[in-house]
Every structure is written in C-alpha cells, then in structure tokens.
Design a protein around this motif. Structure first.
Motif, PDB file in Angstrom:
ATOM      1  N   UNK A   1       0.847  -1.190   0.000  1.00 44.65           N
ATOM      2  CA  UNK A   1       0.000   0.000   0.000  1.00 44.65           C
ATOM      3  C   UNK A   1       0.885   1.242   0.000  1.00 44.65           C
ATOM      4  N   UNK A   2       0.323   2.337  -0.473  1.00 46.14           N
ATOM      5  CA  UNK A   2       1.008   3.626  -0.462  1.00 46.14           C
ATOM      6  C   UNK A   2       0.191   4.564   0.416  1.00 46.14           C
ATOM      7  N   UNK A   3       0.878   5.266   1.307  1.00 44.03           N
ATOM      8  CA  UNK A   3       0.199   6.163   2.248  1.00 44.03           C
ATOM      9  C   UNK A   3       0.664   7.594   2.047  1.00 44.03           C
ATOM     10  N   UNK A   4      -0.246   8.495   2.267  1.00 42.46           N
ATOM     11  CA  UNK A   4       0.108   9.909   2.331  1.00 42.46           C
ATOM     12  C   UNK A   4      -0.336  10.394   3.699  1.00 42.46           C
ATOM     13  N   UNK A   5       0.596  10.971   4.433  1.00 46.35           N
ATOM     14  CA  UNK A   5       0.327  11.421   5.795  1.00 46.35           C
ATOM     15  C   UNK A   5       0.646  12.902   5.925  1.00 46.35           C
ATOM     16  N   UNK A   6       0.221  13.471   7.024  1.00 46.36           N
ATOM     17  CA  UNK A   6       0.513  14.866   7.307  1.00 46.36           C
ATOM     18  C   UNK A   6      -0.528  15.831   6.801  1.00 46.36           C
ATOM     19  N   UNK A   7      -1.653  15.314   6.346  1.00 45.76           N
ATOM     20  CA  UNK A   7      -2.724  16.181   5.867  1.00 45.76           C
ATOM     21  C   UNK A   7      -3.594  16.629   7.026  1.00 45.76           C
ATOM     22  N   UNK A   8      -4.309  17.705   6.846  1.00 42.84           N
ATOM     23  CA  UNK A   8      -5.175  18.246   7.882  1.00 42.84           C
ATOM     24  C   UNK A   8      -6.322  17.265   8.162  1.00 42.84           C
ATOM     25  N   UNK A   9      -6.453  16.861   9.412  1.00 50.97           N
ATOM     26  CA  UNK A   9      -7.450  15.877   9.838  1.00 50.97           C
ATOM     27  C   UNK A   9      -8.869  16.335   9.497  1.00 50.97           C
ATOM     28  N   UNK A  10      -9.204  17.571   9.809  1.00 52.32           N
ATOM     29  CA  UNK A  10     -10.574  18.042   9.600  1.00 52.32           C
ATOM     30  C   UNK A  10     -10.939  18.094   8.120  1.00 52.32           C
TER      31      UNK A  10
END
Length: 143
Positions: free
Chosen positions: A37-46
């Motif tokens: 899988x490929x993940x993208x993190x660090x985005x705004x939760x809301x």
C-alpha cells in the motif's frame, strides 16, 4: 519628491505581498509497512474527514492522489493510466491499495495534487512554478 515616489512604491509592494504559506508542510508519501500500500500522511485531519463525508468515489481520490506504474521511457510517464485500487481514509492518512499487488523489481510513482494553498504571485515567481501545468508532489518507489 523622490521620497514620495519611493514611499508610494514601498506601500504598493507591501499591499500586494501576500503572506507566504509553506507548501505541503509535513506532507509525506511513503510505502506502508506491508509494502503493498502507499500512504500519504501529514494532511489536515478536519479537511480529510469532511472529504470522507462527501463520499468521494475512487475516481475522485485518484484525482487527488493517483499512483502510476513507471514506464520504461520516463518521458512517457505523464501519459500513464492510474493504477486501479481502493482508497481508505483513517485519521489524517490516505492509504491506496492496488487491485493487483505491486510487482517486484518494478518502479511506481505517486502524485499528490494538493499544492493549491501556495498560489500567490510572489511565491509563484520564487518557486518558478509553471502556470500551464498542475502543481504536485511526486515520489518514485521500487519494489
């Protein structure tokens, strides 16, 4: 008189200057622990939770975070079709899992089209952004 002209230009410059916003501060594209899988993190939760509520389809998620197979001729990579797969949102992470497993000894690349917050004239000039094309973050990975 020269001071008045200088003050005028200084005032115009300050009025036209938008506060600088760091582009994609903290956004990280990486492989998941299972390497499937490929993940993208660090985005705004809301923001992600609101997007999740809008019941975005796979095609819509592919428009934001597509994953591609790297062709042998890298000049052709902009013409590739997106890898089919499913998207899952958990907390502030989007995870892409392909329908068929990633192949060993193959290169893939992922793009994130989330750079629209940095659209001021001074930032475009400083970053030498091409106004004709879309602005994105790209990561190449190999299995």
């Amino acid at each position: 008189m020269p001071r008045l002209i200088l003050c005028f230009f200084l005032l115009v410059f300050v009025a036209c200057h938008a506060p600088s916003v760091k582009q994609n501060q903290g956004v990280n594209i990486r492989l998941a622990a299972d390497s499937q899988s490929v993940c993208i993190t660090g985005l705004d939760y809301s923001v992600l939770q609101e997007m999740k509520k809008d019941s975005l389809t796979t095609e819509n998620w592919q428009g934001i975070f597509p994953v591609y197979h790297m062709p042998a001729d890298t000049d052709m990579k902009d013409l590739q079709n997106e890898q089919p797969g499913s998207y899952r949102v958990a907390d502030s992470t989007i995870t892409f899992t392909p329908d068929t497993a990633f192949k060993k000894h193959q290169q893939y690349f992922a793009r994130f089209y989330g750079n629209t917050t940095n659209f001021s004239t001074s930032n475009l000039i400083r970053s030498k952004t091409n106004l004709k094309g879309q602005n994105y973050t790209e990561v190449v990975f190999k299995f």
